[in-house]
Design an enzyme around this catalytic site. Structure first.
Site, PDB file in Angstrom:
ATOM      1  N   TYR A  39     -31.194  16.854 -22.166  1.00 30.05           N
ATOM      2  CA  TYR A  39     -31.750  15.554 -21.781  1.00 30.05           C
ATOM      3  C   TYR A  39     -33.253  15.698 -21.628  1.00 30.05           C
ATOM      4  O   TYR A  39     -33.723  16.658 -20.993  1.00 30.05           O
ATOM      5  CB  TYR A  39     -31.131  15.092 -20.458  1.00 30.05           C
ATOM      6  CG  TYR A  39     -31.675  13.783 -19.930  1.00 30.05           C
ATOM      7  CD1 TYR A  39     -32.516  13.758 -18.808  1.00 30.05           C
ATOM      8  CD2 TYR A  39     -31.352  12.575 -20.532  1.00 30.05           C
ATOM      9  CE1 TYR A  39     -33.017  12.561 -18.317  1.00 30.05           C
ATOM     10  CE2 TYR A  39     -31.842  11.369 -20.041  1.00 30.05           C
ATOM     11  CZ  TYR A  39     -32.677  11.370 -18.940  1.00 30.05           C
ATOM     12  OH  TYR A  39     -33.169  10.189 -18.460  1.00 30.05           O
ATOM     13  N   ASP A  63     -39.279  21.939 -23.024  1.00 27.68           N
ATOM     14  CA  ASP A  63     -39.213  20.918 -21.977  1.00 27.68           C
ATOM     15  C   ASP A  63     -38.856  21.630 -20.669  1.00 27.68           C
ATOM     16  O   ASP A  63     -37.683  21.891 -20.399  1.00 27.68           O
ATOM     17  CB  ASP A  63     -38.176  19.848 -22.336  1.00 27.68           C
ATOM     18  CG  ASP A  63     -38.087  18.787 -21.254  1.00 27.68           C
ATOM     19  OD1 ASP A  63     -37.358  17.790 -21.454  1.00 27.68           O
ATOM     20  OD2 ASP A  63     -38.729  18.960 -20.202  1.00 27.68           O
ATOM     21  N   LYS A  65     -41.283  16.846 -12.052  1.00 31.37           N
ATOM     22  CA  LYS A  65     -40.570  17.261 -10.830  1.00 31.37           C
ATOM     23  C   LYS A  65     -41.448  18.084  -9.876  1.00 31.37           C
ATOM     24  O   LYS A  65     -42.276  17.541  -9.158  1.00 31.37           O
ATOM     25  CB  LYS A  65     -39.288  17.995 -11.233  1.00 31.37           C
ATOM     26  CG  LYS A  65     -38.299  17.064 -11.983  1.00 31.37           C
ATOM     27  CD  LYS A  65     -37.023  17.759 -12.351  1.00 31.37           C
ATOM     28  CE  LYS A  65     -36.197  16.916 -13.297  1.00 31.37           C
ATOM     29  NZ  LYS A  65     -35.381  15.888 -12.641  1.00 31.37           N
TER      30      LYS A  65
HETATM   31  P1  KE4 Z   1     -38.096  11.822 -15.453  1.00 36.17           P
HETATM   32  O1  KE4 Z   1     -38.575  10.753 -16.425  1.00 36.17           O
HETATM   33  O2  KE4 Z   1     -36.759  11.481 -14.841  1.00 36.17           O
HETATM   34  O3  KE4 Z   1     -39.154  12.198 -14.431  1.00 36.17           O
HETATM   35  O4  KE4 Z   1     -37.890  13.177 -16.301  1.00 36.17           O
HETATM   36  C1  KE4 Z   1     -37.057  13.147 -17.430  1.00 36.17           C
HETATM   37  C2  KE4 Z   1     -36.563  14.554 -17.731  1.00 36.17           C
HETATM   38  C3  KE4 Z   1     -37.130  15.231 -18.795  1.00 36.17           C
HETATM   39  N1  KE4 Z   1     -36.739  16.490 -19.099  1.00 36.17           N
HETATM   40  C4  KE4 Z   1     -35.786  17.118 -18.359  1.00 36.17           C
HETATM   41  C5  KE4 Z   1     -35.390  18.511 -18.734  1.00 36.17           C
HETATM   42  C6  KE4 Z   1     -35.179  16.467 -17.253  1.00 36.17           C
HETATM   43  O5  KE4 Z   1     -34.229  17.107 -16.538  1.00 36.17           O
HETATM   44  C7  KE4 Z   1     -35.571  15.155 -16.927  1.00 36.17           C
HETATM   45  C8  KE4 Z   1     -34.941  14.371 -15.789  1.00 36.17           C
HETATM   46  N2  KE4 Z   1     -33.849  14.990 -15.125  1.00 36.17           N
HETATM   47  C9  KE4 Z   1     -32.907  14.095 -14.483  1.00 36.17           C
HETATM   48  C10 KE4 Z   1     -31.844  14.949 -13.777  1.00 36.17           C
HETATM   49  N3  KE4 Z   1     -31.017  15.660 -14.645  1.00 36.17           N
HETATM   50  C11 KE4 Z   1     -33.564  13.160 -13.541  1.00 36.17           C
HETATM   51  C12 KE4 Z   1     -32.622  12.438 -12.600  1.00 36.17           C
HETATM   52  C13 KE4 Z   1     -32.419  11.005 -13.045  1.00 36.17           C
HETATM   53  O6  KE4 Z   1     -32.304  10.742 -14.258  1.00 36.17           O
HETATM   54  O7  KE4 Z   1     -32.343  10.157 -12.119  1.00 36.17           O
END
Ligand code: KE4
Length: 429
Positions: free
Chosen positions: A148, A243, A271
């Site tokens: 993801y 990523d 994060k």
């Molecule tokens: P954000 O746009 O949510 O800040 O980041 C996206 C993203 C990009 N790359 C990786 C490897 C990520 O894990 C994420 C976001 N992770 C999720 C949890 N697995 C965020 C939680 C959510 O979607 O509410």
């Protein structure tokens, strides 16, 4: 150990929230869809603990999905951020704090000659993909099933995290034209990557990979997988994007690229570098990043990018991570938790995968190394386990396909309490 908890206030809040907010939440993974029941509404956090609206206390292994590596409301972070906030929330103009955080990020990720801050991991990935395409003048991007990379259209193909949790292939509203250039291979399958490059190699701008996956649950690279990706992208003049939004700072003051000694061309972060405030970043080789406006023709912008309050939260968080013993203690606890869980589930043969302070207990006997093996997990058993853990005062991610996150605020006592709760929760499953 468990005593029936009341969730009356969360239930009332959820009813009200659903009148105004889509699904009552602002991000799908919070809706508890795969574990059932009412999503918990939280009121406050304190170090390793989080308190819901009914004042139930939990040891927190979600940490806002990774950012809170120091735990909740770290006094130094809160103090510094309050001071900065009192000088103004945002200027929409450069400020010294952006330089300070960029210097710290580059210290941790020397492969990032130039950095651009944005306000989320998704934005970081959007920028990384756009500059990869602009630099190579190619359109195709290869990703991996179950990984993801945020909710940008072209990445919503066989994704992990919420997409996997909800069991949906991708997303409605994404035209085929937006994903026709997204190629997908199984994680850890070098032969699949090679055959895709044999066919499309000179059209592929980049591979984007969670170098250690967090979004299928924690899944580790095997058989030199990452080095092979580096070799293949170099061979075809494609770029390698790591990523590290989730893995950044999770095992060391750096990322998987430091642990594995592999240099990607572009890295995305998020994060932890915001310490709970909205921050993402992308960066990499100077010749690539110099393509980004205002230096070059690849456009990307953001009203609150690099705002002082978020920068301060990142600076103060990373400053704590640089202190001696932070990682020794964090990884000690992570190892203890891993060993303890493995001992508890030994008779069931469940899989436990860990990278640094990210860990997942899979409810499957299969060794989990990619999407197909991850989905052999018994998600119903996981759902029961999740609620048993809630009753035992432990908050883990409400999905089998997520990583648990340890914070530096956890004590040895907390780990012991957690293991006792896991033992009880497994036995009551
Ligand atoms: P954000 O746009 O949510 O800040 O980041 C996206 C993203 C990009 N790359 C990786 C490897 C990520 O894990 C994420 C976001 N992770 C999720 C949890 N697995 C965020 C939680 C959510 O979607 O509410």
């Amino acid at each position: 150990m468990s005593n029936k908890k009341s969730f009356a206030k969360s239930q009332a809040l959820f009813l009200k929230a659903q009148e105004h907010l889509v699904g009552g939440v602002n991000s799908p993974v919070r809706a508890f869809k795969s574990v059932g029941g009412t999503p918990l509404f939280f009121d406050r956090g304190q170090g390793a603990y989080v308190f819901d609206a009914d004042d139930n206390r939990y040891i927190d292994y979600v940490g806002s999905w990774g950012p809170l590596i120091l735990g909740h409301a770290h006094p130094k972070v809160i103090g510094d951020v309050t001071k900065t906030l009192n000088k103004g929330a945002s200027f929409g103009a450069p400020c010294h704090l952006e330089i300070e955080l960029a210097e710290m990020v580059k210290q941790a990720f020397p492969s990032m000659d130039l950095v651009r801050f944005v306000s989320s991991g998704t934005e970081a990935v959007m920028g990384a993909i756009r500059v990869a395409r602009g630099y190579t003048q190619r359109n195709k991007i290869l990703k991996f099933t179950g990984c993801y990379h945020g909710h940008t259209d072209s990445m919503l193909v066989q994704g992990g995290s919420g997409i996997m949790t909800l069991g949906i292939p991708g997303s409605k509203g994404v035209p085929d034209s937006f994903v026709k250039d997204t190629l997908v291979a199984p994680y850890n399958d070098v032969e699949a990557v090679r055959s895709i490059f044999n066919e499309f190699g000179n059209e592929i701008a980049a591979i984007i990979v969670e170098p250690i996956v967090g979004n299928m649950g924690c899944v580790l690279p095997e058989n030199n997988f990452l080095q092979e990706l580096r070799n293949i992208t170099t061979q075809y003049n494609s770029l390698l994007i790591f990523d590290e939004v989730m893995t950044g700072f999770r095992s060391c003051f750096g990322g998987v690229q430091k642990d594995f000694g592999i240099t990607p061309d572009i890295t995305t972060l998020g994060k932890v570098i915001g310490g709970g405030m909205p921050v993402g970043a992308y960066g990499g080789r100077k010749d690539i990043m110099s393509m980004v406006a205002p230096l070059g023709p690849v456009y990307q912008a953001g009203t609150l990018s690099g705002n002082p309050v978020a920068m301060q939260a990142g600076i103060s968080t990373l400053t704590e991570l640089m202190k001696p013993d932070f990682y020794t203690n964090l990884l000690d606890n992570a190892t203890q938790l891993e060993d303890g869980i493995k001992a508890i589930v030994a008779d069931k043969g469940f899989t436990v995968n860990r990278y640094g302070s990210m860990i997942t207990l899979f409810f499957t006997k299969t060794h989990v190394k990619d999407y197909d093996t991850a989905i052999t997990s018994d998600t119903e058993a996981f759902a029961k386990f999740f609620w048993n853990m809630i009753e035992n005062g432990i908050y883990i991610p409400p999905s089998q396909y997520e990583s648990w996150f340890l914070s530096g605020a956890l004590t040895k006592e907390d780990i012991k309490t957690t293991l006792a709760a896991i033992n009880e929760s497994i036995n009551n499953n």
